[in-house]
Design an enzyme around this catalytic site. Structure first.
Site, PDB file in Angstrom:
ATOM      1  N   ASN A  57       0.871  -1.181   0.000  1.00 53.19           N
ATOM      2  CA  ASN A  57       0.000   0.000   0.000  1.00 53.19           C
ATOM      3  C   ASN A  57       0.902   1.224   0.000  1.00 53.19           C
ATOM      4  O   ASN A  57       1.455   1.593   1.027  1.00 53.19           O
ATOM      5  CB  ASN A  57      -0.893  -0.039   1.251  1.00 53.19           C
ATOM      6  N   TRP A  58       1.037   1.814  -1.186  1.00 53.66           N
ATOM      7  CA  TRP A  58       1.987   2.937  -1.314  1.00 53.66           C
ATOM      8  C   TRP A  58       1.437   4.222  -0.708  1.00 53.66           C
ATOM      9  O   TRP A  58       2.158   5.221  -0.603  1.00 53.66           O
ATOM     10  CB  TRP A  58       2.331   3.162  -2.791  1.00 53.66           C
ATOM     11  N   LYS A  59       0.169   4.233  -0.385  1.00 56.11           N
ATOM     12  CA  LYS A  59      -0.476   5.434   0.184  1.00 56.11           C
ATOM     13  C   LYS A  59      -0.213   6.647  -0.731  1.00 56.11           C
ATOM     14  O   LYS A  59      -0.109   6.487  -1.944  1.00 56.11           O
ATOM     15  CB  LYS A  59      -0.019   5.654   1.625  1.00 56.11           C
ATOM     16  N   HIS A  87      -9.538   1.169   4.908  1.00 52.61           N
ATOM     17  CA  HIS A  87      -8.263   1.426   5.578  1.00 52.61           C
ATOM     18  C   HIS A  87      -8.472   2.422   6.723  1.00 52.61           C
ATOM     19  O   HIS A  87      -9.279   3.355   6.600  1.00 52.61           O
ATOM     20  CB  HIS A  87      -7.239   1.971   4.573  1.00 52.61           C
ATOM     21  N   GLU A 131      -6.841   4.873   7.689  1.00 54.23           N
ATOM     22  CA  GLU A 131      -6.639   6.291   7.347  1.00 54.23           C
ATOM     23  C   GLU A 131      -7.875   6.858   6.651  1.00 54.23           C
ATOM     24  O   GLU A 131      -8.218   8.030   6.840  1.00 54.23           O
ATOM     25  CB  GLU A 131      -5.368   6.444   6.490  1.00 54.23           C
ATOM     26  N   GLU A 158      -5.408  -4.808  10.644  1.00 47.73           N
ATOM     27  CA  GLU A 158      -4.404  -3.761  10.840  1.00 47.73           C
ATOM     28  C   GLU A 158      -4.692  -3.002  12.127  1.00 47.73           C
ATOM     29  O   GLU A 158      -5.501  -2.056  12.125  1.00 47.73           O
ATOM     30  CB  GLU A 158      -4.445  -2.780   9.658  1.00 47.73           C
ATOM     31  N   GLY A 170       2.420   2.441  10.729  1.00 51.88           N
ATOM     32  CA  GLY A 170       3.365   3.535  10.545  1.00 51.88           C
ATOM     33  C   GLY A 170       4.082   3.959  11.813  1.00 51.88           C
ATOM     34  O   GLY A 170       4.753   4.988  11.842  1.00 51.88           O
ATOM     35  N   SER A 230       3.390  -1.981  10.389  1.00 52.69           N
ATOM     36  CA  SER A 230       4.835  -2.025  10.594  1.00 52.69           C
ATOM     37  C   SER A 230       5.460  -3.385  10.276  1.00 52.69           C
ATOM     38  O   SER A 230       6.382  -3.824  10.954  1.00 52.69           O
ATOM     39  CB  SER A 230       5.190  -1.592  12.023  1.00 52.69           C
ATOM     40  N   GLY A 239       2.835  -1.049   4.328  1.00 52.47           N
ATOM     41  CA  GLY A 239       2.871   0.361   3.978  1.00 52.47           C
ATOM     42  C   GLY A 239       4.307   0.822   3.763  1.00 52.47           C
ATOM     43  O   GLY A 239       4.887   0.658   2.692  1.00 52.47           O
ATOM     44  N   GLY A 240       4.903   1.375   4.797  1.00 52.35           N
ATOM     45  CA  GLY A 240       6.239   1.973   4.699  1.00 52.35           C
ATOM     46  C   GLY A 240       7.270   1.082   4.019  1.00 52.35           C
ATOM     47  O   GLY A 240       8.017   1.536   3.140  1.00 52.35           O
TER      48      GLY A 240
HETATM   49  P1  PGA Z   1       2.787   0.407   7.688  1.00 49.15           P
HETATM   50  O1  PGA Z   1       1.321   0.589   7.047  1.00 49.15           O
HETATM   51  O2  PGA Z   1       3.349  -0.892   7.122  1.00 49.15           O
HETATM   52  O3  PGA Z   1       3.554   1.616   7.255  1.00 49.15           O
HETATM   53  O4  PGA Z   1       2.610   0.312   9.162  1.00 49.15           O
HETATM   54  C1  PGA Z   1       0.471  -0.490   6.849  1.00 49.15           C
HETATM   55  C2  PGA Z   1      -0.833  -0.038   6.249  1.00 49.15           C
HETATM   56  O5  PGA Z   1      -1.325   1.044   6.624  1.00 49.15           O
HETATM   57  O6  PGA Z   1      -1.420  -0.727   5.391  1.00 49.15           O
END
Ligand code: PGA
Length: 255
Positions: A9-11, A95, A97, A167, A173, A213, A234-235
């Site tokens: 997930n590149w956001k 998600h 966010e 999640e 993050g 994470s 994500g990251g």
């Molecule tokens: P993260 O994000 O790996 O940066 O914690 C995961 C996500 O939000 O899908």
């Protein structure tokens, strides 16, 4: 049997050229016939060029959101038909966010999910509790609300194109990962929920990704938990030298 599924997930990150270089590096390693399903989910303006960058590889394409309505007067939104048109196999829905910053409620997520499945688009459906909710021992109650709300009126026949991503919001993050035991407990709860609300087939076939994470150094232990079937990253999905080791950790795992 559940095939592991690792999605990036590149956001709202990367430039186009960075995304293309990253996608090419992933595509070079993930050929057709790969034992793990791999997807990248770039920001919407990059979907088409990233599709070109992964063409002919085993890498699949996902979007990060969509609107449920048919194409029409909805300024700023993206229709499911448009995602299909540019070659998406997946859309991430629910998600945290989106829930936190953009007002995606369980009811809205449900509308999006129903519309996506009706069109045959795969859905990565995210659920997870806040830190305060975990501290108050409300994790399972929150998951139950999110699952029953998001999956309302989604019948068993539509569930074969759904992947659940657990999640925990406090792990996204933050560098704080759920321990393998915490992840496994939540995943088992979700699978049992599917067993009670649907049936054994849906529960046993459902892939439940862990997200929050995930890094190269914790992926293998998380992925080896009996009910963890992949990762939503994500990251660490923004750099090939971090994302590829997570894919490698998922190879050869069969549950
Ligand atoms: P993260 O994000 O790996 O940066 O914690 C995961 C996500 O939000 O899908």
């Amino acid at each position: 049997m559940r095939r592991p599924f690792v999605a990036g997930n590149w956001k709202m990150n990367l430039t186009l050229s960075q995304g293309q270089a990253l996608a090419q590096a992933i595509a070079a390693e993930c050929r057709e016939g790969e034992s793990v399903d791999v997807a990248v989910c770039p920001a919407a303006p990059y979907l088409l060029p990233i599709r070109e960058a992964i063409a002919g590889s085993g890498v699949q394409l996902g979007a990060q959101n969509a609107y449920f309505a048919a194409p029409g007067a909805f300024t700023g939104e993206i229709a499911l038909d448009m995602l299909l048109d540019v070659g998406c196999q997946w859309v991430i829905l629910g998600h945290s966010e989106r829930r936190q910053y953009f007002g995606d409620t369980d009811a809205l997520i449900n509308k999006k999910l129903l519309a996506a499945r009706a069109k045959g688009l795969g859905v990565i459906f995210c659920v997870g509790e806040l830190l305060a909710e975990r501290q108050e021992n409300r994790t399972e109650a929150v998951l139950e609300t999110q699952m029953s709300g998001g999956l309302a009126n989604v019948d068993a026949g539509l569930m074969d194109g759904v992947v659940i991503a657990y999640e925990p919001v406090w792990a996204i993050g933050t560098g704080v990962t759920a321990s393998p035991d915490q992840a496994e407990a939540a995943h088992l709860y979700l699978r049992n929920w599917l067993r009670s609300q649907y049936n054994d087939t849906v529960a046993d076939n459902m892939r439940i990704q862990y997200g929050g994470s995930v890094k190269p150094d914790n992926a293998a232990e998380l992925l080896s938990q009996p009910n963890v079937d992949g990762a939503l990253v994500g990251g660490a999905s923004l750099k090939a030298d971090q994302f590829l080791p997570i894919i490698r950790a998922a190879r050869g795992i069969v549950k």
